[in-house]
Write an enzyme that holds these catalytic residues in place. Structure first.
Site, mmCIF file in Angstrom:
data_model
loop_
_atom_site.group_PDB
_atom_site.id
_atom_site.type_symbol
_atom_site.label_atom_id
_atom_site.label_comp_id
_atom_site.label_asym_id
_atom_site.label_seq_id
_atom_site.Cartn_x
_atom_site.Cartn_y
_atom_site.Cartn_z
ATOM 1 N N GLU A 153 0.843 -1.278 0.003
ATOM 2 C CA GLU A 153 -0.020 -0.008 -0.112
ATOM 3 C C GLU A 153 0.714 1.349 -0.021
ATOM 4 O O GLU A 153 0.945 2.114 1.027
ATOM 5 C CB GLU A 153 -0.999 -0.024 1.014
ATOM 6 C CG GLU A 153 -2.011 -1.115 1.235
ATOM 7 C CD GLU A 153 -3.193 -1.256 2.131
ATOM 8 O OE1 GLU A 153 -2.717 -0.332 3.109
ATOM 9 O OE2 GLU A 153 -4.193 -1.878 2.033
ATOM 10 N N GLU B 251 -6.976 -7.333 -1.272
ATOM 11 C CA GLU B 251 -7.317 -7.018 0.170
ATOM 12 C C GLU B 251 -8.713 -6.610 0.406
ATOM 13 O O GLU B 251 -8.919 -5.610 -0.322
ATOM 14 C CB GLU B 251 -6.437 -6.220 0.887
ATOM 15 C CG GLU B 251 -5.156 -6.882 1.493
ATOM 16 C CD GLU B 251 -4.223 -5.758 2.501
ATOM 17 O OE1 GLU B 251 -5.134 -5.114 3.283
ATOM 18 O OE2 GLU B 251 -3.160 -5.967 2.472
#
Length: 400
Positions: free
Chosen positions: A204, A322
């Site tokens: 991320e 995710e």
């Protein structure tokens, strides 16, 4: 998503969004996963996978008495038809550190990663290995900044990670150390092991102070992606992005959850060394002030938009790597229809919702049970008879 925000959340499925869905779950030793257009393939056959996130694998395996947790997780995951696991290949400073300081490694922890890869292979599971964290968990960019400052480097903040020569060299050295590692158990170098499906540049990436447009991160991705491919051109490579749009397509920013994070889904993934795209989704965090209906409407737009852009603009496979939602419900089973290419009908697959205390290894009693499901890239794909909008409605039952 940082671990401090993961607590209490159902976290961790990977969902492949592909043009042609087929059943391809058997692990083929000696065969690397590749991409052909918007498809994953293994030895010319389509590879559509279910999978899960278990970031803690190496950390737990560093304590030999705890390695049974890794083995049991892979064993149960394989039994449930999950064939890809995303986990960390970093731990910078702190408890059970892999990289104690720049260029200094704990062999005991590296052997733990050897064990994770060996066990994954034993159970027919491929790995996506992430190489650094955006967040402070397990070190991340903050640890690189601390190391640089301790070495007398002038650093303004964590976003300097993307431009500072010293920190970029630290990162490259870590990448080189991991990719060239010879597994002490299998005797196979990581760069030659088909158990590893892909490398991930960062979990991320974000750039929240220096540049919201995505250009700074784009420069870093280009440099590091080229570097990784110079060391290893056998494995796939992805960025680790959440999917936020940037300035390259301003009209797409309406699909963001009200803000940018300094990345650009389009330009970052146009880099030729990047083999497939990823998105994450945490609607009740990103849209915390909105109700479930609004959050699910966002989820539908988020998936549909990225699916279209990956197919038409980027021409690469897309993975929903995710997603999570507040764990407010008790465990139950849900049947979701999954399209298959070998027959002209859908099969039913039971999905067991993860239960509390499965997100952190100290409390691990039974392994995580999220699922990665192949779904149509677009509604006219041959062999698919479940439109994307119908799949999203079914997915809602998993994340609510």
């Amino acid at each position: 998503m940082s671990l401090s925000h993961r607590a209490g959340y159902v976290v961790g499925v990977l969902i492949t969004l592909l043009a042609l869905v087929c059943q391809a779950r058997a692990h083929s030793h000696g065969r690397f996963v590749r991409t052909e257009g918007t498809r994953f393939v293994v030895h010319e056959s389509d590879f559509v996978f279910n999978g899960f996130n278990s970031y803690w694998m190496m950390h737990v395996a560093a304590e030999p008495s705890e390695r049974h947790k890794v083995s049991s997780t892979f064993r149960e995951a394989a039994g449930a038809g999950l064939s890809v696991c995303r986990t960390w290949a970093f731990s910078d400073g702190g408890d059970r550190a892999l990289q104690i300081s720049p260029g200094v490694y704990a062999e005991r922890v590296f052997q733990a990663l050897d064990f994770v890869i060996s066990e994954a292979s034993l159970h027919g599971i491929r790995l996506i290995l992430s190489l650094v964290n955006n967040f402070k968990d397990y070190g991340g960019r903050a640890q690189y900044v601390e190391w640089a400052r301790n070495a007398g480097v002038n650093v303004n903040g964590e976003d300097d990670f993307y431009t500072n020569p010293t920190m970029k060299e630290y990162y490259k050295n870590h990448v080189k150390k991991v990719i060239r590692r010879l597994n002490t158990i299998t005797k196979i170098a990581y760069k030659d092991d088909p158990t590893i499906m892909a490398w991930e540049l960062m979990n991320e990436p974000r750039c929240l102070q220096a540049d919201y447009s995505g250009r700074m991160v784009n420069g870093w991705v280009q440099e590091m992606a080229s570097f990784v491919k110079s060391l290893d051109n056998k494995h796939l490579l992805e960025i680790g992005m959440e999917g936020f749009y940037g300035d390259s397509m301003p009209e797409r920013k309406v699909n963001n959850p009200g803000y940018q994070v300094g990345t650009d889904f389009i330009t970052n993934n146009l880099i030729k060394e990047i083999d497939f795209t990823t998105i994450h989704a945490y609607p009740d965090i990103w849209l915390s002030g909105q109700n479930d209906s609004a959050q699910m409407a966002f989820m539908q737009r988020w998936m549909e938009t990225h699916s279209i852009d990956s197919n038409r603009i980027l021409k690469k496979p897309l993975v929903l790597a995710e997603f999570g939602k507040s764990n407010k419900y008790v465990q139950h089973e849900l049947e979701i229809a999954v399209p298959t290419a070998s027959t002209n009908h859908t099969s039913k697959r039971k999905l067991r919702r993860p239960v509390p205390n499965q997100h952190f290894p100290k409390d691990l009693k039974t392994p995580i049970r999220p699922t990665m499901l192949g779904i149509p890239r677009n509604e006219s794909s041959p062999g698919n008879n479940i439109p994307l909008r119908h799949f999203i409605k079914q997915l809602a039952g998993v994340i609510q």
